[in-house]
Design a protein around this motif. Structure first.
Motif, PDB file in Angstrom:
ATOM      1  N   ASP A  57      14.305  27.915  -3.638  1.00 57.06           N
ATOM      2  CA  ASP A  57      14.002  29.297  -3.236  1.00 57.06           C
ATOM      3  C   ASP A  57      15.204  30.161  -3.602  1.00 57.06           C
ATOM      4  OD1 ASP A  57      12.670  31.501  -2.133  1.00 57.06           O
ATOM      5  OD2 ASP A  57      11.857  30.271  -0.502  1.00 57.06           O
ATOM      6  N   THR A  58      15.047  31.469  -3.436  1.00 55.38           N
ATOM      7  CA  THR A  58      16.115  32.391  -3.842  1.00 55.38           C
ATOM      8  C   THR A  58      17.301  32.290  -2.884  1.00 55.38           C
ATOM      9  OG1 THR A  58      14.995  34.109  -2.580  1.00 55.38           O
ATOM     10  CG2 THR A  58      14.547  34.043  -4.939  1.00 55.38           C
ATOM     11  N   PRO A  59      18.525  32.551  -3.353  1.00 57.38           N
ATOM     12  CA  PRO A  59      19.700  32.438  -2.487  1.00 57.38           C
ATOM     13  C   PRO A  59      19.717  33.497  -1.398  1.00 57.38           C
ATOM     14  CG  PRO A  59      20.356  32.847  -4.794  1.00 57.38           C
ATOM     15  CD  PRO A  59      18.870  32.946  -4.732  1.00 57.38           C
ATOM     16  N   ALA A  60      19.982  33.060  -0.169  1.00 57.19           N
ATOM     17  CA  ALA A  60      20.151  34.026   0.921  1.00 57.19           C
ATOM     18  C   ALA A  60      21.341  34.920   0.571  1.00 57.19           C
ATOM     19  CB  ALA A  60      20.416  33.283   2.230  1.00 57.19           C
ATOM     20  N   GLY A  61      21.191  36.218   0.764  1.00 51.89           N
ATOM     21  CA  GLY A  61      22.270  37.146   0.427  1.00 51.89           C
ATOM     22  C   GLY A  61      22.176  37.676  -0.989  1.00 51.89           C
ATOM     23  N   GLY A  62      21.208  37.165  -1.753  1.00 50.01           N
ATOM     24  CA  GLY A  62      20.993  37.655  -3.116  1.00 50.01           C
ATOM     25  C   GLY A  62      21.821  36.908  -4.137  1.00 50.01           C
ATOM     26  N   GLY A  63      21.694  37.323  -5.381  1.00 46.02           N
ATOM     27  CA  GLY A  63      22.421  36.655  -6.467  1.00 46.02           C
ATOM     28  C   GLY A  63      21.472  35.930  -7.387  1.00 46.02           C
ATOM     29  N   PRO A  64      22.019  35.433  -8.508  1.00 44.85           N
ATOM     30  CA  PRO A  64      21.158  34.827  -9.529  1.00 44.85           C
ATOM     31  C   PRO A  64      20.687  33.430  -9.145  1.00 44.85           C
ATOM     32  CG  PRO A  64      23.463  34.641 -10.164  1.00 44.85           C
ATOM     33  CD  PRO A  64      23.435  35.395  -8.861  1.00 44.85           C
ATOM     34  N   GLU A 120      21.259  26.547  -8.739  1.00 43.03           N
ATOM     35  CA  GLU A 120      22.597  26.982  -8.296  1.00 43.03           C
ATOM     36  C   GLU A 120      23.216  25.982  -7.324  1.00 43.03           C
ATOM     37  OE1 GLU A 120      24.361  29.356  -9.631  1.00 43.03           O
ATOM     38  OE2 GLU A 120      22.642  29.664 -10.936  1.00 43.03           O
TER      39      GLU A 120
END
Ligand code: SAM
Length: 241
Positions: A57-64, A120
């Protein structure tokens, strides 16, 4: 080769088809075929619970990029049912860099569980909750942990009893005494005008050993001051002589 109590590697990966890969040939492959060690590559995706079998899933706090989910990875670790005596490793560039002494410890034990990251990396909470030891194979970034896991397994397997041709090989080679290995030569005697150092063909074993020791020390001092410092500090052994 011995076939009792085989050393085991359990690998958690999104790409189980990558295994045994290079571990299926040569020394490691032969030993695998003979049952000296065993390998189980388990698909992390089998522990996904939604209908898309999502693992990230997408990183908490945003980012690539994306991050491997803690719940899915924890379920994959739990399903593998690893006994408490087996080390639980996570291949990670943030980990402690692998050394030959850590490899010796791992080879002497029952064999590790190895988690291969992707994307990541892995949600921090599963690292803590499942007490994963982060292990790096060097200060560079691979696209996934599989090749790093293979490097670790290969380094362990070659130390298992009976896998290498000569027990002396391991005690003579690089890092055995915090020294790099001396230069090696074989036939032909002359290659493009370069000779094998005369002392190596003299038949004088004591002189050969002294020459090798001196070469190993000079090379280590020049190329790896960190190892040289460790060698200077360590209690003196005679394994290279
Ligand atoms: N974003 C991460 C970072 O900057 O630390 C790198 C993630 S990397 C693209 C994906 C996976 O490859 C990692 O989770 C790890 O399992 C593996 N990996 C990459 N480099 C590695 C190294 N030097 N040693 C061990 N594993 C490595």
């Amino acid at each position: 080769m011995t076939v009792s109590s085989p050393w085991r590697a359990t690998v958690l990966t999104l790409f189980p088809e990558m295994f045994p890969g290079p571990l299926g040939v040569s020394l490691a492959g032969r030993a695998l075929g003979l049952g000296v060690w065993s390998l189980e590559a388990r698909d992390i995706r089998d522990s996904a619970t939604d209908r898309h079998r999502s693992v990230d899933d997408t990183p908490a706090g945003g980012g690539p990029g994306m991050v491997l989910r803690a719940d899915v990875l924890a379920a994959a670790i739990d399903t593998a049912q690893i006994t408490p005596d087996r080390p639980r490793l996570l291949m990670s560039p943030r980990g402690r860099t692998l050394t030959q002494s850590r490899i010796r410890e791992l080879a002497a034990g029952p064999g590790p569980l190895i988690v291969c990251g992707r994307f990541e990396g892995v949600d921090q909470r599963v690292i803590e909750a499942r007490a994963l030891e982060e292990v790096s194979i060097g200060d560079y970034v691979l696209s996934g942990g599989e090749i790093a896991a293979m490097a670790l397994i290969d380094a362990c397997v070659r130390l298992l009893p009976g896998v290498m041709g000569s027990a002396e090989s391991a005690s003579e080679e690089s890092f055995s005494d915090s020294l790099l290995e001396y230069p090696q030569y074989t036939r032909p005697q002359t290659f493009e005008g370069r000779q094998i150092p005369e002392i190596l063909t003299s038949g004088d074993h004591a002189k050969v050993a002294a020459w090798r020791r001196a070469e190993a020390e000079a090379l280590t001092r020049l190329r790896r001051p960190d190892l040289w410092a460790a060698h200077e500090k360590a209690p003196k052994s005679t394994t290279k002589e």
